[in-house]
Design a protein around this motif. Structure first.
Motif, PDB file in Angstrom:
ATOM      1  N   ARG A 203      30.724  57.665  17.804  1.00 16.30           N
ATOM      2  CA  ARG A 203      31.634  56.782  17.078  1.00 16.30           C
ATOM      3  C   ARG A 203      32.341  57.543  15.956  1.00 16.30           C
ATOM      4  O   ARG A 203      31.715  58.322  15.245  1.00 16.30           O
ATOM      5  CB  ARG A 203      30.867  55.626  16.468  1.00 16.30           C
ATOM      6  CG  ARG A 203      31.793  54.551  15.994  1.00 16.30           C
ATOM      7  CD  ARG A 203      31.060  53.463  15.283  1.00 16.30           C
ATOM      8  NE  ARG A 203      32.016  52.730  14.481  1.00 16.30           N
ATOM      9  CZ  ARG A 203      32.733  51.739  14.946  1.00 16.30           C
ATOM     10  NH1 ARG A 203      32.568  51.314  16.169  1.00 16.30           N
ATOM     11  NH2 ARG A 203      33.627  51.138  14.188  1.00 16.30           N
ATOM     12  N   LYS A 204      33.628  57.321  15.832  1.00 16.78           N
ATOM     13  CA  LYS A 204      34.383  57.966  14.766  1.00 16.78           C
ATOM     14  C   LYS A 204      33.961  57.354  13.434  1.00 16.78           C
ATOM     15  O   LYS A 204      33.968  56.141  13.279  1.00 16.78           O
ATOM     16  CB  LYS A 204      35.881  57.721  14.994  1.00 16.78           C
ATOM     17  CG  LYS A 204      36.772  58.363  13.957  1.00 16.78           C
ATOM     18  CD  LYS A 204      36.975  59.831  14.248  1.00 16.78           C
ATOM     19  CE  LYS A 204      37.923  60.446  13.226  1.00 16.78           C
ATOM     20  NZ  LYS A 204      37.870  61.906  13.271  1.00 16.78           N
TER      21      LYS A 204
ATOM     22  N   TYR B 146      29.703  61.078  23.604  1.00 14.69           N
ATOM     23  CA  TYR B 146      30.664  60.209  22.935  1.00 14.69           C
ATOM     24  C   TYR B 146      30.014  59.673  21.653  1.00 14.69           C
ATOM     25  O   TYR B 146      28.910  59.149  21.675  1.00 14.69           O
ATOM     26  CB  TYR B 146      31.098  59.068  23.856  1.00 14.69           C
ATOM     27  CG  TYR B 146      31.939  59.627  24.973  1.00 14.69           C
ATOM     28  CD1 TYR B 146      33.320  59.742  24.825  1.00 14.69           C
ATOM     29  CD2 TYR B 146      31.338  60.126  26.130  1.00 14.69           C
ATOM     30  CE1 TYR B 146      34.086  60.319  25.825  1.00 14.69           C
ATOM     31  CE2 TYR B 146      32.089  60.706  27.134  1.00 14.69           C
ATOM     32  CZ  TYR B 146      33.472  60.810  26.973  1.00 14.69           C
ATOM     33  OH  TYR B 146      34.223  61.393  27.945  1.00 14.69           O
TER      34      TYR B 146
ATOM     35  N   TYR C  10      28.047  51.902   9.460  1.00 11.06           N
ATOM     36  CA  TYR C  10      28.813  50.914  10.221  1.00 11.06           C
ATOM     37  C   TYR C  10      27.866  49.801  10.620  1.00 11.06           C
ATOM     38  O   TYR C  10      27.072  49.941  11.523  1.00 11.06           O
ATOM     39  CB  TYR C  10      29.428  51.553  11.461  1.00 11.06           C
ATOM     40  CG  TYR C  10      30.046  50.548  12.410  1.00 11.06           C
ATOM     41  CD1 TYR C  10      31.288  50.003  12.144  1.00 11.06           C
ATOM     42  CD2 TYR C  10      29.374  50.130  13.553  1.00 11.06           C
ATOM     43  CE1 TYR C  10      31.840  49.072  12.986  1.00 11.06           C
ATOM     44  CE2 TYR C  10      29.926  49.195  14.410  1.00 11.06           C
ATOM     45  CZ  TYR C  10      31.154  48.674  14.119  1.00 11.06           C
ATOM     46  OH  TYR C  10      31.697  47.741  14.956  1.00 11.06           O
TER      47      TYR C  10
ATOM     48  N   LEU D 242      31.335  50.824  21.037  1.00 12.21           N
ATOM     49  CA  LEU D 242      31.382  51.157  19.606  1.00 12.21           C
ATOM     50  C   LEU D 242      30.073  50.801  18.928  1.00 12.21           C
ATOM     51  O   LEU D 242      29.581  51.512  18.052  1.00 12.21           O
ATOM     52  CB  LEU D 242      32.550  50.418  18.928  1.00 12.21           C
ATOM     53  CG  LEU D 242      33.938  50.899  19.332  1.00 12.21           C
ATOM     54  CD1 LEU D 242      35.012  50.018  18.706  1.00 12.21           C
ATOM     55  CD2 LEU D 242      34.160  52.348  18.929  1.00 12.21           C
ATOM     56  N   SER D 243      29.506  49.702  19.364  1.00 15.14           N
ATOM     57  CA  SER D 243      28.250  49.243  18.780  1.00 15.14           C
ATOM     58  C   SER D 243      27.109  50.230  19.075  1.00 15.14           C
ATOM     59  O   SER D 243      26.350  50.618  18.185  1.00 15.14           O
ATOM     60  CB  SER D 243      27.937  47.859  19.348  1.00 15.14           C
ATOM     61  OG  SER D 243      26.659  47.457  19.013  1.00 15.14           O
TER      62      SER D 243
ATOM     63  N   ARG E  11      38.914  56.061  17.781  1.00 19.36           N
ATOM     64  CA  ARG E  11      37.732  55.276  17.369  1.00 19.36           C
ATOM     65  C   ARG E  11      36.449  55.865  17.956  1.00 19.36           C
ATOM     66  O   ARG E  11      35.349  55.583  17.498  1.00 19.36           O
ATOM     67  CB  ARG E  11      37.903  53.817  17.791  1.00 19.36           C
ATOM     68  CG  ARG E  11      39.097  53.183  17.089  1.00 19.36           C
ATOM     69  CD  ARG E  11      39.519  51.892  17.718  1.00 19.36           C
ATOM     70  NE  ARG E  11      38.664  50.786  17.357  1.00 19.36           N
ATOM     71  CZ  ARG E  11      38.656  49.620  17.986  1.00 19.36           C
ATOM     72  NH1 ARG E  11      39.439  49.416  19.029  1.00 19.36           N
ATOM     73  NH2 ARG E  11      37.865  48.661  17.583  1.00 19.36           N
ATOM     74  N   LEU E  12      36.609  56.650  19.013  1.00 17.59           N
ATOM     75  CA  LEU E  12      35.471  57.319  19.653  1.00 17.59           C
ATOM     76  C   LEU E  12      35.814  58.806  19.735  1.00 17.59           C
ATOM     77  O   LEU E  12      36.970  59.159  19.944  1.00 17.59           O
ATOM     78  CB  LEU E  12      35.304  56.735  21.059  1.00 17.59           C
ATOM     79  CG  LEU E  12      33.920  56.701  21.695  1.00 17.59           C
ATOM     80  CD1 LEU E  12      32.943  55.914  20.827  1.00 17.59           C
ATOM     81  CD2 LEU E  12      34.001  56.029  23.076  1.00 17.59           C
TER      82      LEU E  12
ATOM     83  N   THR F 132      27.376  53.436  20.092  1.00 13.69           N
ATOM     84  CA  THR F 132      27.593  54.786  19.551  1.00 13.69           C
ATOM     85  C   THR F 132      27.542  54.818  18.025  1.00 13.69           C
ATOM     86  O   THR F 132      27.513  55.896  17.432  1.00 13.69           O
ATOM     87  CB  THR F 132      28.942  55.377  20.025  1.00 13.69           C
ATOM     88  OG1 THR F 132      29.976  54.436  19.724  1.00 13.69           O
ATOM     89  CG2 THR F 132      28.915  55.685  21.500  1.00 13.69           C
ATOM     90  N   SER F 133      27.538  53.675  17.402  1.00 15.67           N
ATOM     91  CA  SER F 133      27.367  53.689  15.943  1.00 15.67           C
ATOM     92  C   SER F 133      25.906  53.922  15.579  1.00 15.67           C
ATOM     93  O   SER F 133      25.578  54.223  14.436  1.00 15.67           O
ATOM     94  CB  SER F 133      27.854  52.384  15.323  1.00 15.67           C
ATOM     95  OG  SER F 133      26.968  51.349  15.643  1.00 15.67           O
TER      96      SER F 133
ATOM     97  N   GLU G 261      31.979  64.697  13.098  1.00 15.49           N
ATOM     98  CA  GLU G 261      31.202  64.054  14.165  1.00 15.49           C
ATOM     99  C   GLU G 261      30.465  65.082  15.022  1.00 15.49           C
ATOM    100  O   GLU G 261      29.347  64.837  15.457  1.00 15.49           O
ATOM    101  CB  GLU G 261      32.101  63.200  15.075  1.00 15.49           C
ATOM    102  CG  GLU G 261      32.514  61.883  14.482  1.00 15.49           C
ATOM    103  CD  GLU G 261      33.651  62.007  13.495  1.00 15.49           C
ATOM    104  OE1 GLU G 261      34.208  63.115  13.353  1.00 15.49           O
ATOM    105  OE2 GLU G 261      33.981  60.995  12.856  1.00 15.49           O
TER     106      GLU G 261
END
Ligand code: SF4
Length: 311
Positions: free
Chosen positions: A308-309, A306, A243, A259-260, A294-295, A262-263, A220
């Motif tokens: 997303r993983k 930050y 993702y 999450l949305s 997850r982040l 950072t994806s 990442e």
């Protein structure tokens, strides 16, 4: 099956796919190809299907989709190989115009040095060109091109096409660990993109089983760094990390929204702060996402980001 879908596409909304090349005929044999090893490599353009046959297939699908009340945002050439190998591409695009739907072509760009290919692509509304490396040795290692292809001609052709094209030109750069993910190489590609001026430069990583087992996505931190370096040269950079989830969906749920977002692109610490303030939340959700793995918290140019993983 020549026409398929419509399927959801992050870049193109609802996309009706057009498979104008039999599997898998390509000018490249990319190490990360999800279609497996290239069955037949060629660089000569050829006639694989009659243009009218493609039109008929697409028209049937469009009619069925419309009867079912489904919308189609793009007709997308996304075959099991390289779409510009189709000698009839320009003619097919012209035949599709009367359907009144925008036309996209996802190409590896290997034949863009040819004037006839550039002419054909001018008829599309949206074109994606692969830009994995601007260095010959690395290009050869990652894309494994047909022997007679020349990178200089491809880069020159891409610049010529960008000058003439009135639609939306985007690029896609696939990062493979240990092959094209070092800083110098990323800076070289970014420098070329600054000249090309794509509407969006997409950064991708292999997320599905690749042609070669040793292929791995970078960490990442590396992906974030590439994102920042590209962002210094190109107005708009986005991830394509596979993702699909609820990308772009603002759910009102802080975790899901983080999450949305950072994806698609990393968030700087201050952007996260602003987002949390707007949502009336504190940093608890972020800390939990980091603890859950997850982040990922990462740094670039002394700023915290930050991401997303993705592993
Ligand atoms: S250009 Fe596309 S289809 Fe061809 S080998 Fe590479 S990833 Fe596969």
């Amino acid at each position: 099956m020549i026409a398929f879908g419509p399927v959801p596409s992050r870049r193109l909304g609802r996309s009706l796919g057009i498979n104008n090349i039999p599997p898998k005929i390509c000018t490249y044999a990319c190490v990360y190809c999800q279609l497996g090893r290239t069955i037949k490599m060629q660089v000569e353009r050829d006639s694989f299907y009659e243009p009218e046959e493609i039109l008929q297939n697409v028209r049937d699908k469009v009619e069925k989709a419309r009867e079912a009340g489904e919308t189609i945002d793009y007709l997308t050439f996304v075959p099991d190989g390289e779409p510009t190998l189709d000698l009839n591409l320009g003619r097919v695009i012209e035949l599709l115009w009367p359907l009144g739907i925008k036309i996209a072509v996802i190409s590896n760009g290997s034949l863009i040095g040819r004037e006839d290919v550039r002419e054909d692509l001018l008829g599309a509304d949206w074109v994606s060109l692969k830009m994995d490396s601007t260095r010959r040795e690395i290009w050869r290692k990652i894309d494994r091109p047909y022997g007679t292809l020349r990178l200089a001609s491809i880069l020159d052709g891409a610049l010529k096409f960008a000058q003439a094209f009135r639609g939306e030109l985007v690029t896609e750069t696939m990062l493979v660990e240990g092959v094209n993910d070092d800083d110098d190489q990323i800076r070289d590609v970014a420098g070329f993109l600054a000249r090309l001026e794509p509407a969006t430069a997409y950064l991708a990583i292999p997320t599905r089983p690749p042609a070669e087992e040793w292929v791995q996505p970078p960490d990442e931190e590396v992906i974030n760094r590439a994102y920042q370096v590209f962002s210094e040269k190109v107005d708009r950079v986005e991830y394509l990390v596979g993702y699909e989830g609820n990308a772009f969906a603002f759910t009102g749920n802080v975790e899901e929204d983080l999450l949305s977002i950072t994806s698609v692109h990393p968030m700087r610490e201050d952007a996260v702060s602003e987002f949390l303030a707007r949502a009336g939340a504190d940093w608890t959700a972020v800390r939990e996402l980091v603890e859950q793995g997850r982040l990922v918290e990462t740094e670039y140019a002394r700023r915290r980001f930050y991401v997303r993983k993705i592993h």
